[in-house]
Motif scaffolding. Sequence first.
Motif, PDB file in Angstrom:
ATOM      1  N   MET A   1     -28.947  36.537 -24.267  1.00  0.00           N
ATOM      2  CA  MET A   1     -28.158  36.407 -23.048  1.00  0.00           C
ATOM      3  C   MET A   1     -29.018  35.969 -21.879  1.00  0.00           C
ATOM      4  N   MET A   2     -30.259  36.458 -21.809  1.00  0.00           N
ATOM      5  CA  MET A   2     -31.167  36.023 -20.753  1.00  0.00           C
ATOM      6  C   MET A   2     -31.461  34.526 -20.883  1.00  0.00           C
ATOM      7  N   VAL A   3     -31.683  34.074 -22.107  1.00  0.00           N
ATOM      8  CA  VAL A   3     -31.937  32.655 -22.346  1.00  0.00           C
ATOM      9  C   VAL A   3     -30.714  31.824 -21.956  1.00  0.00           C
ATOM     10  N   ARG A   4     -29.550  32.304 -22.345  1.00  0.00           N
ATOM     11  CA  ARG A   4     -28.315  31.570 -22.021  1.00  0.00           C
ATOM     12  C   ARG A   4     -28.115  31.452 -20.510  1.00  0.00           C
ATOM     13  N   ARG A   5     -28.321  32.539 -19.784  1.00  0.00           N
ATOM     14  CA  ARG A   5     -28.168  32.510 -18.334  1.00  0.00           C
ATOM     15  C   ARG A   5     -29.184  31.566 -17.691  1.00  0.00           C
ATOM     16  N   GLU A   6     -30.419  31.615 -18.165  1.00  0.00           N
ATOM     17  CA  GLU A   6     -31.460  30.776 -17.577  1.00  0.00           C
ATOM     18  C   GLU A   6     -31.177  29.297 -17.815  1.00  0.00           C
ATOM     19  N   LEU A   7     -30.803  28.943 -19.030  1.00  0.00           N
ATOM     20  CA  LEU A   7     -30.508  27.544 -19.327  1.00  0.00           C
ATOM     21  C   LEU A   7     -29.275  27.068 -18.563  1.00  0.00           C
ATOM     22  N   SER A   8     -28.269  27.927 -18.453  1.00  0.00           N
ATOM     23  CA  SER A   8     -27.061  27.561 -17.707  1.00  0.00           C
ATOM     24  C   SER A   8     -27.369  27.337 -16.231  1.00  0.00           C
ATOM     25  N   SER A   9     -28.253  28.174 -15.679  1.00  0.00           N
ATOM     26  CA  SER A   9     -28.613  28.019 -14.259  1.00  0.00           C
ATOM     27  C   SER A   9     -29.366  26.717 -13.996  1.00  0.00           C
ATOM     28  N   ARG A  10     -29.980  26.167 -15.040  1.00  0.00           N
ATOM     29  CA  ARG A  10     -30.692  24.896 -14.918  1.00  0.00           C
ATOM     30  C   ARG A  10     -29.804  23.699 -15.254  1.00  0.00           C
ATOM     31  N   LYS A  11     -28.489  23.955 -15.401  1.00  0.00           N
ATOM     32  CA  LYS A  11     -27.474  22.911 -15.596  1.00  0.00           C
ATOM     33  C   LYS A  11     -27.621  22.147 -16.905  1.00  0.00           C
ATOM     34  N   TYR A  12     -28.142  22.796 -17.940  1.00  0.00           N
ATOM     35  CA  TYR A  12     -28.163  22.157 -19.251  1.00  0.00           C
ATOM     36  C   TYR A  12     -26.739  22.104 -19.812  1.00  0.00           C
ATOM     37  N   SER A  13     -26.495  21.134 -20.691  1.00  0.00           N
ATOM     38  CA  SER A  13     -25.204  21.036 -21.363  1.00  0.00           C
ATOM     39  C   SER A  13     -24.931  22.314 -22.140  1.00  0.00           C
ATOM     40  N   LEU A  14     -23.651  22.717 -22.162  1.00  0.00           N
ATOM     41  CA  LEU A  14     -23.287  23.920 -22.898  1.00  0.00           C
ATOM     42  C   LEU A  14     -23.648  23.807 -24.377  1.00  0.00           C
ATOM     43  N   LEU A  15     -23.580  22.601 -24.930  1.00  0.00           N
ATOM     44  CA  LEU A  15     -23.914  22.421 -26.342  1.00  0.00           C
ATOM     45  C   LEU A  15     -25.379  22.760 -26.592  1.00  0.00           C
ATOM     46  N   ILE A  16     -26.256  22.316 -25.691  1.00  0.00           N
ATOM     47  CA  ILE A  16     -27.678  22.616 -25.818  1.00  0.00           C
ATOM     48  C   ILE A  16     -27.923  24.106 -25.603  1.00  0.00           C
ATOM     49  N   VAL A  17     -27.238  24.683 -24.630  1.00  0.00           N
ATOM     50  CA  VAL A  17     -27.398  26.116 -24.337  1.00  0.00           C
ATOM     51  C   VAL A  17     -27.025  26.956 -25.557  1.00  0.00           C
ATOM     52  N   PHE A  18     -25.893  26.648 -26.181  1.00  0.00           N
ATOM     53  CA  PHE A  18     -25.443  27.438 -27.330  1.00  0.00           C
ATOM     54  C   PHE A  18     -26.398  27.280 -28.511  1.00  0.00           C
ATOM     55  N   ALA A  19     -26.857  26.061 -28.761  1.00  0.00           N
ATOM     56  CA  ALA A  19     -27.752  25.841 -29.902  1.00  0.00           C
ATOM     57  C   ALA A  19     -29.070  26.582 -29.717  1.00  0.00           C
ATOM     58  N   PHE A  20     -29.668  26.480 -28.524  1.00  0.00           N
ATOM     59  CA  PHE A  20     -30.965  27.107 -28.297  1.00  0.00           C
ATOM     60  C   PHE A  20     -30.840  28.628 -28.259  1.00  0.00           C
ATOM     61  N   THR A  21     -29.764  29.128 -27.672  1.00  0.00           N
ATOM     62  CA  THR A  21     -29.559  30.579 -27.637  1.00  0.00           C
ATOM     63  C   THR A  21     -29.393  31.144 -29.045  1.00  0.00           C
ATOM     64  N   ALA A  22     -28.620  30.456 -29.884  1.00  0.00           N
ATOM     65  CA  ALA A  22     -28.445  30.898 -31.266  1.00  0.00           C
ATOM     66  C   ALA A  22     -29.774  30.896 -32.011  1.00  0.00           C
ATOM     67  N   PHE A  23     -30.602  29.896 -31.740  1.00  0.00           N
ATOM     68  CA  PHE A  23     -31.922  29.808 -32.368  1.00  0.00           C
ATOM     69  C   PHE A  23     -32.777  31.021 -31.985  1.00  0.00           C
ATOM     70  N   VAL A  24     -32.788  31.357 -30.692  1.00  0.00           N
ATOM     71  CA  VAL A  24     -33.594  32.489 -30.210  1.00  0.00           C
ATOM     72  C   VAL A  24     -33.068  33.802 -30.768  1.00  0.00           C
ATOM     73  N   CYS A  25     -31.742  33.998 -30.748  1.00  0.00           N
ATOM     74  CA  CYS A  25     -31.160  35.240 -31.265  1.00  0.00           C
ATOM     75  C   CYS A  25     -31.506  35.436 -32.736  1.00  0.00           C
ATOM     76  N   THR A  26     -31.440  34.357 -33.513  1.00  0.00           N
ATOM     77  CA  THR A  26     -31.737  34.462 -34.942  1.00  0.00           C
ATOM     78  C   THR A  26     -33.210  34.749 -35.187  1.00  0.00           C
ATOM     79  N   LEU A  27     -34.071  34.114 -34.384  1.00  0.00           N
ATOM     80  CA  LEU A  27     -35.505  34.384 -34.531  1.00  0.00           C
ATOM     81  C   LEU A  27     -35.816  35.853 -34.293  1.00  0.00           C
ATOM     82  N   ILE A  28     -35.266  36.411 -33.219  1.00  0.00           N
ATOM     83  CA  ILE A  28     -35.544  37.813 -32.901  1.00  0.00           C
ATOM     84  C   ILE A  28     -34.859  38.734 -33.913  1.00  0.00           C
TER      85      ILE A  28
END
Length: 236
Positions: free
Chosen positions: A134-161
Motif C-alpha cells: 500500500m505504501m508503494v501504491r500510494r507513492e507511485l500514485s502520488s508521482r502520477k504513474y499510470s494505474l496499470l504500472i502502479v498495479f503491476a509494480f505493487t503486485a510484484f512488491v507484495c509477492t516478493l515480501i
Amino acid sequence: MLLEYGAESRLIEQLSSRLGIALGCTSIEISLIPSAIVLTTLIGDSSVTTTRRAHEQPINMSIVHQIVAICIAAEQNPRNIMMVERSLANIHANPYPAWLIVPIIGLSCAAFSHLQGADWPGFWITFLAASVGMMVRRELSSRKYSLLIVFAFTAFVCTLIGSLAFYHDLSSTGRIVLSSSVLLLVPGFPYINSMLDAFKGYISMGWGRWTQATLLTLMSSLGIMLAMGLLDIKGW
C-alpha cells in the motif's frame, strides 16, 4: 469530475440535468464515453455543446458526495451561479492519512489470510506485505504513474515480501499468504460500476469500465507472475 472520480453513469446524467435546470437551463442532454463527456445545454431556442476530456483519477466517493451536496444546495437556491462556482472551486479530496490507511489495509489482508487458514507467522507476513504494498501504491500514485504500472509494480512488491513465508519454512501456509497479500489490488469498484452501467443501459460505459478493470487485473497478475518466476515459486 463525477466521471473522473468514479460515479456511475446514471448519477452523472441525473446530477448534470438537475444542476442545469436549477441554474435556469431548459434541459441538459449528455453523452458519455469512458474518456470524455459531451454535454449540450438548452436555454430556450439556443444551445451550447461542449466536450470535456476525463483525466485519469483515483476513485474518490468523498468528491462525488460533495458534488451531490452542491447539486442539492443549488436546487434549494435556484439560479445562484456564484454559490455553485464557489462551492465547486472549494471541493477537496479528504484523503485518509497514510499512518491510518497503510496499517488498516495490511490488517484487512492479514485478517482475510487468517480466515482462509493462515497460521500466525503467515498472518504477520501478510500484514507486512500488504502494508508495504500500500505504501508503494500510494507513492507511485502520488508521482502520477499510470494505474496499470502502479498495479503491476505493487503486485510484484507484495509477492516478493509475501514469499518470506517460504524462507526457512517461516510459515506452513505460504500459498495463502501469497494470495492474500495482493487483495488490496482487486479492482472491485470498476467491476461493480461496469455492471451497473450495463444493466442501466449505458453499454459503452459498461464495456469501457469493464475493460479498464480487466486490464488492472491483468497487470496485477503480470507483477505476481514476474515475482514468482524470479523466486521460482510454483503456483498458489
